[in-house]
Design a protein around this motif. Structure first.
Motif, PDB file in Angstrom:
ATOM      1  N   GLY A 138      58.415  20.927   2.838  1.00  0.00           N
ATOM      2  CA  GLY A 138      57.867  19.919   3.747  1.00  0.00           C
ATOM      3  C   GLY A 138      57.345  20.596   5.000  1.00  0.00           C
TER       4      GLY A 138
ATOM      5  N   ASP B  80      54.407  25.602  -6.962  1.00  0.00           N
ATOM      6  CA  ASP B  80      55.046  24.482  -7.649  1.00  0.00           C
ATOM      7  C   ASP B  80      56.492  24.849  -7.977  1.00  0.00           C
ATOM      8  OD1 ASP B  80      55.835  22.458  -9.508  1.00  0.00           O
ATOM      9  OD2 ASP B  80      53.719  22.072  -9.900  1.00  0.00           O
ATOM     10  N   ALA B  81      57.387  23.892  -7.772  1.00  0.00           N
ATOM     11  CA  ALA B  81      58.815  24.128  -8.005  1.00  0.00           C
ATOM     12  C   ALA B  81      59.122  24.527  -9.445  1.00  0.00           C
ATOM     13  CB  ALA B  81      59.598  22.868  -7.654  1.00  0.00           C
TER      14      ALA B  81
ATOM     15  N   GLY C 297      59.822  23.035  -1.776  1.00  0.00           N
ATOM     16  CA  GLY C 297      59.513  21.677  -1.302  1.00  0.00           C
ATOM     17  C   GLY C 297      59.915  21.606   0.165  1.00  0.00           C
TER      18      GLY C 297
ATOM     19  N   ASP D  45      55.677  24.919  -1.025  1.00  0.00           N
ATOM     20  CA  ASP D  45      55.420  23.488  -1.200  1.00  0.00           C
ATOM     21  C   ASP D  45      54.090  23.347  -1.937  1.00  0.00           C
ATOM     22  OD1 ASP D  45      56.692  20.853   0.521  1.00  0.00           O
ATOM     23  OD2 ASP D  45      54.696  20.575  -0.377  1.00  0.00           O
TER      24      ASP D  45
ATOM     25  N   TYR E 175      52.019  13.470   0.802  1.00  0.00           N
ATOM     26  CA  TYR E 175      52.485  14.665   1.527  1.00  0.00           C
ATOM     27  C   TYR E 175      51.332  15.569   1.948  1.00  0.00           C
ATOM     28  CZ  TYR E 175      57.129  13.301  -0.064  1.00  0.00           C
ATOM     29  OH  TYR E 175      58.296  12.615  -0.291  1.00  0.00           O
TER      30      TYR E 175
ATOM     31  N   LEU F 275      59.972  15.771  -9.312  1.00  0.00           N
ATOM     32  CA  LEU F 275      59.581  16.549 -10.489  1.00  0.00           C
ATOM     33  C   LEU F 275      59.673  15.694 -11.752  1.00  0.00           C
ATOM     34  CD1 LEU F 275      61.382  19.948  -9.766  1.00  0.00           C
ATOM     35  CD2 LEU F 275      59.171  19.114  -8.938  1.00  0.00           C
TER      36      LEU F 275
ATOM     37  N   ILE G 160      65.662  20.585  -1.001  1.00  0.00           N
ATOM     38  CA  ILE G 160      66.206  19.524  -0.148  1.00  0.00           C
ATOM     39  C   ILE G 160      65.341  18.269  -0.279  1.00  0.00           C
ATOM     40  CG2 ILE G 160      66.947  18.937   2.203  1.00  0.00           C
ATOM     41  CD1 ILE G 160      68.195  21.545   1.146  1.00  0.00           C
ATOM     42  N   HIS G 161      65.931  17.218  -0.798  1.00  0.00           N
ATOM     43  CA  HIS G 161      65.212  15.948  -0.955  1.00  0.00           C
ATOM     44  C   HIS G 161      63.857  16.143  -1.624  1.00  0.00           C
ATOM     45  CE1 HIS G 161      67.896  14.031   2.300  1.00  0.00           C
ATOM     46  NE2 HIS G 161      68.166  13.459   1.152  1.00  0.00           N
TER      47      HIS G 161
END
Ligand SMILES: C[S@@+](CC[C@H](N)C(=O)[O-])C[C@H]1O[C@@H](n2cnc3c(N)ncnc32)[C@H](O)[C@@H]1O
Length: 261
Positions: free
Chosen positions: A57, A108-109, A55, A79, A14, A131, A125-126
């Motif tokens: 993207g 970071d999530a 996230g 992200d 990514y 994780l 989303i996706h």
């Protein structure tokens, strides 16, 4: 997930939007091509609300959201990949000044750079399947969402795009070394633990891929293509598949899981 895997996601898979885009092409060109419109309608954003897209993207949702989505949203795009954050910010700003406020940051999530209860809607989303501890990611989404706000998670149902994984396995002569990604069935159980009641909205699609180049573009964007000789084997498998048919069929189901904080 090991540090190596996290590094691979951020610095290779990514690093820039190109690999994600190679996969998105297949969905746009050969499927229903209404994914982001469908998603935005189902989530039903409230006018003036604060939305965290975790996230995010390349920010595709914010470039192509339907006109029915309120213009005065405040967007927080997050992200781990700096390349994605740059692309997402550009995508949101390219929507002709539509959004009230946009802030795109690397984060970071599992440690979001957001205050407790500061957002009305938190999206993942996706991405939850990336994780090491998806439950920790859900707890973090809950932390940043205000009481009564919405947490929206999208995951694929198990067996989604099995035709593609079958092709990759046949081409490489072995099952994928990657563990199966977190499915929407598993994600649902984790969400129920975190939030209690969870609503499911199902999105089905069938891709009828007619151009082998697009199929190969998808396959070579995957981590499996990085082993020596893999690209040539994948190309041969795509050739063989189109030797017997003029359309390679791929079936998929994504679930939108909605919970109230
Ligand atoms: C499959 S893409 C989905 C992007 C976007 N949500 C969409 O639907 O187009 C997954 C994204 O999650 C990001 N990501 C992976 N691990 C992450 C983490 N721990 N925290 C935040 N983002 C992460 C990746 O960099 C990538 O941009």
């Amino acid at each position: 997930m090991t540090d190596n895997e996290a590094h691979y996601l951020r610095e290779v898979q990514y690093r820039f939007p190109d690999r994600l885009e190679a996969r998105a092409v297949l969905h746009r060109r050969y499927g229903r091509d209404d994914w982001f419109a469908w998603l935005a309608e189902e989530i039903a954003f409230t006018p003036g609300s604060v939305v965290a897209d975790v996230g995010c993207g390349a920010g595709a949702l914010w470039r192509s959201a339907p006109r029915t989505v309120p213009d005065d949203l405040v967007l927080r795009l997050i992200d781990t990949s700096p390349g994605m954050v740059t692309a997402a910010e550009a995508a949101a700003r390219a929507a002709a000044g539509r959004w009230r406020d946009v802030e795109a940051v690397v984060g970071d999530a599992v440690a979001l750079p957001l205050a407790n209860g500061g957002v009305d809607t938190a999206l993942a989303i996706h991405m939850l399947y990336h994780l090491a501890d998806p439950a920790a990611g859900l707890a973090e989404l809950a932390r940043v969402t205000r009481p009564g706000g919405t947490v929206a998670v999208v995951l694929n149902r198990s067996g989604t795009m099995a035709e593609l994984s079958g092709l990759v396995e046949r081409a490489l002569g072995r099952p994928s070394a990657r563990p199966a990604p977190l499915s929407s069935e598993d994600g649902m159980a984790l969400m129920q633990e975190q939030f209690g009641e969870v609503e499911v909205r199902r999105y089905d699609d069938t891709l009828r891929v007619t151009d082998p180049v697009d199929l190969l573009g998808y396959l070579t964007s995957l981590p499996e293509a990085e082993t020596p000789g893999a690209v040539a084997r994948l190309a041969a498998a795509v050739d063989a598949a189109f030797g017997t048919t003029d359309a390679f069929i791929i079936t998929k189901t994504s679930d939108l899981l909605l919970a109230r904080r």
